[in-house]
Structure formats: C-alpha cells, structure tokens
Motif scaffolding. Structure first.
Motif, PDB file in Angstrom:
ATOM      1  N   ASN A  31       0.822  -1.214   0.000  1.00 10.24           N
ATOM      2  CA  ASN A  31       0.000   0.000   0.000  1.00 10.24           C
ATOM      3  C   ASN A  31       0.855   1.262   0.000  1.00 10.24           C
ATOM      4  N   ASP A  32       0.350   2.274  -0.690  1.00 17.98           N
ATOM      5  CA  ASP A  32       0.992   3.584  -0.625  1.00 17.98           C
ATOM      6  C   ASP A  32       1.023   4.065   0.817  1.00 17.98           C
ATOM      7  N   GLY A  33       2.105   4.725   1.191  1.00 11.69           N
ATOM      8  CA  GLY A  33       2.215   5.280   2.531  1.00 11.69           C
ATOM      9  C   GLY A  33       2.967   4.404   3.512  1.00 11.69           C
ATOM     10  N   GLY A 183      -2.348   2.288  -9.345  1.00 20.08           N
ATOM     11  CA  GLY A 183      -0.930   2.293  -9.064  1.00 20.08           C
ATOM     12  C   GLY A 183      -0.160   1.166  -9.733  1.00 20.08           C
ATOM     13  N   ARG A 184       1.063   1.051  -9.331  1.00 13.51           N
ATOM     14  CA  ARG A 184       2.041   0.167  -9.971  1.00 13.51           C
ATOM     15  C   ARG A 184       1.621  -1.300  -9.978  1.00 13.51           C
ATOM     16  N   TYR A 185       0.917  -1.729  -8.925  1.00 17.31           N
ATOM     17  CA  TYR A 185       0.638  -3.157  -8.780  1.00 17.31           C
ATOM     18  C   TYR A 185      -0.806  -3.529  -9.120  1.00 17.31           C
ATOM     19  N   GLN A 186      -1.547  -2.605  -9.721  1.00 15.24           N
ATOM     20  CA  GLN A 186      -2.923  -2.904 -10.080  1.00 15.24           C
ATOM     21  C   GLN A 186      -3.047  -4.114 -11.010  1.00 15.24           C
ATOM     22  N   PRO A 187      -2.123  -4.334 -11.962  1.00 12.56           N
ATOM     23  CA  PRO A 187      -2.261  -5.519 -12.818  1.00 12.56           C
ATOM     24  C   PRO A 187      -2.271  -6.845 -12.055  1.00 12.56           C
TER      25      PRO A 187
END
Length: 332
Positions: A31-33, A183-187
């Motif tokens: 997760n971001d943050g 974000g980066r890991y959505q795929p």
C-alpha cells in the motif's frame, strides 16, 4: 536494458519468496504510505508506519523462517535508536512466539477467515437466504462481471465519495489494513463489478494471496447507498465461480477485529485486561469498526479455515498504542 527495482518491488519479492507466516493480507504491504525497514546482512523486510512515538508494524517480518527473529531484533534496535515504541498488528500465530521471546505482550485482536473453493456450495436450506438475496439483486437487471480497472476507475472513485458521505462528516477512508486500487501493482489485482444500465452499483477488489493457502483476498467492497440487497453477494458469487473455473484453491475474507477471541491460542504473558477490552469492542465497538457486521457477512459463505491474528505491544498492552493503530488506519 537492466530493470530498476523500486523499494516496493523488493517488498513484493519478499512477500512472494517468504510467505512462511501465511499472512493472507500480505499484499497490503505494498500500500501507498507504508515504510520499509531492512537490515544489512539479514534477508527480508519489515513493513510499518510512523505515528508520533510509535512505529506501527504491519504483520511480522517478511523473511525466511530462520531469519525472522533476527530481523525483528534489528527492527527493535532501529526503533530504540529513533526513540520509538513498536506496536505490531496482524501478527500471525506462527510469528507470535518470536515477539514473546523479545519481550512483547501478545494478545489476540481478531481473526481471518478463508474458504476452500473445492468445497464451496450454496446448495441446501442453510444457504436459501443467500441464494434468494443473490437472485433478487440479479432480477433488477444488474449485470456482474470482471472488468479492467481503467474502464470503471472514475465511477469507482465517485462511488467511494458517495459511500463515504453516508458514514458521517469528516470520515476518512480506511487504509493501512485494507487494500487499495490503482498504481504500480494494479495488474496483479482483480476487480468485479455490478452495473445496471451503465451505472456502477457496487464493486469488490481482490488481491493475490501467497503461501500455504494460495488464492485471492476479498478486499475492498463498496456499494451504492440505494443499491438493492444482495449486490455484494452477487458480485462475490460471480468471482467465486470464476476462481473455481480457474482452479484457484482458496478465497480469503481477511481480518476482522475483535472476533473469535475465545477460540484461538493465547500466548504467555498476554494481558487479561486487554483481552477483556477486545471483547468489549466486539459487543460495543460499532463506532470504531463494524466487526459484527463483517463477521456475519463472511460467515454467510461458510468459511472452512479460521486463524487468529494478534497484536504485539513492545512495552505492555496499552490503549494509546492501540489508538495509534486506529490512527494508522484512519479509523479515528
């Protein structure tokens, strides 16, 4: 061309390579943050957030079995150098003995539930009400399917804003112990939606689960305030049918706080007072988190695996440390 790995890529590698604690929520480490701690010469990573004088750790160390306690020791040393105190949440029972050995007070905070998909069925009178709710939702003309995020991203954000508005003034979206999308890991995630005549009625996101019980984590859920009953159940049933067709072994429903407190092991030195407080929140803590509602939803699906999840206090069980977990989650 040499691929440049981000710090979070190294975390992804760790949760895939070292799923020894079998934490079904491990993907939330991305997760971001979140902040990440690594120690020279020790494989693995510790995931945490910093609030005031606390380092709020997510899960145990993501490291090889033989290195987990050493990495925890290094993180304790790091916290001491910063003048901080550690409180760890969603510690699995396999990690708990290391925390006890390092002087932490370890108490159960709740439990996680999972469904072995090869045993899934909605046949029989026990599931009649669930079947009827699903049928009722579908009779409204709602269509349920898996979609790429980009096709419905704006509609999901709009639904989020409306859904949050029903929770009261100045309420923030939960984070840290729940997933996110984009974000980066959505795929690596999946999105299933219910829509009626082009209007998004609800959605559920699913994140990958590694380890002994691989599969998918039933993660974020949102529905329109005026959506008919059964919308979320219809979406999840479609996802389950899809996963079964793909041969996915497990669907995880994730962590529910304050529940199953009398069914799981207790560890030496646990706080009886804090155990009572968790029981009190189960009965009266709806304003903090709707644990009973979430517990009831998960049990509709007749989960076949339940595991305890724990909280570790470095300097004894305390309400201020617990409050900082809720702060990290935006729950208060």
């Amino acid at each position: 061309m040499t691929e440049v790995l981000t710090e979070s890529d190294l975390v992804l590698d760790a949760i895939q390579r070292y799923p020894v604690a079998n934490n079904p929520s491990a993907f939330l480490a991305l997760n971001d943050g979140n902040l990440y701690f690594r120690a020279e010469g020790v494989p693995g990573v510790v995931v945490y957030r910093e609030f005031d004088r606390y380092l709020v750790q997510f899960a145990g160390p993501f490291a090889p079995l033989e290195a987990r306690r050493r990495l925890l020791q290094e993180f304790v040393r790091h916290a001491a150098e910063l003048g901080k105190e550690i409180v760890a949440v969603q510690v699995q029972d396999g990690d708990a003995p290391d925390y006890v050995a390092e002087g932490f007070t370890v108490n159960q905070m709740g439990g996680s539930f999972a469904l072995e998909l090869s045993r899934f069925t909605l046949a029989g009178t026990a599931f009649m009400q669930l079947r009827n709710k699903i049928s009722r939702a579908l009779r409204t003309g709602m269509v349920v399917r898996e979609v790429p995020l980009e096709q419905w991203h704006d509609a999901m954000l709009e639904l989020d804003r409306g859904w949050l508005g029903t929770k009261g003034e100045n309420v923030k979206p939960l984070e840290f112990l729940v997933g996110q999308y984009g974000g980066r890991y959505q795929p690596m995630r999946r999105v299933f939606i219910g829509e009626t005549d082009g209007r998004l009625m609800g959605y559920i996101t699913y994140s990958p689960v590694y380890g002994e019980h691989p599969g998918w984590l039933h993660d974020l859920t949102r529905r329109q305030p005026d959506a008919p009953p059964g919308v979320m159940e219809a979406i999840n049933k479609t996802a389950i049918d899809t996963f079964i067709a793909e041969g996915v072994p497990w669907l995880h429903f994730g962590f529910t706080p304050f529940c199953e407190l009398e069914t799981q092991p207790k560890f030496p030195g646990y706080s009886k007072a804090f155990h009572w407080f968790m029981s009190h929140l189960w009965e009266h803590g709806e304003m903090v988190y709707p644990a009973q509602t979430q517990h009831a939803y998960k049990h509709k699906w007749n989960p076949t695996l339940m595991t305890g999840e724990y909280i570790g206090f470095q300097r004894g069980a305390s309400i201020p440390a617990l409050v900082h977990i809720f702060r990290a989650c935006n729950a208060i």
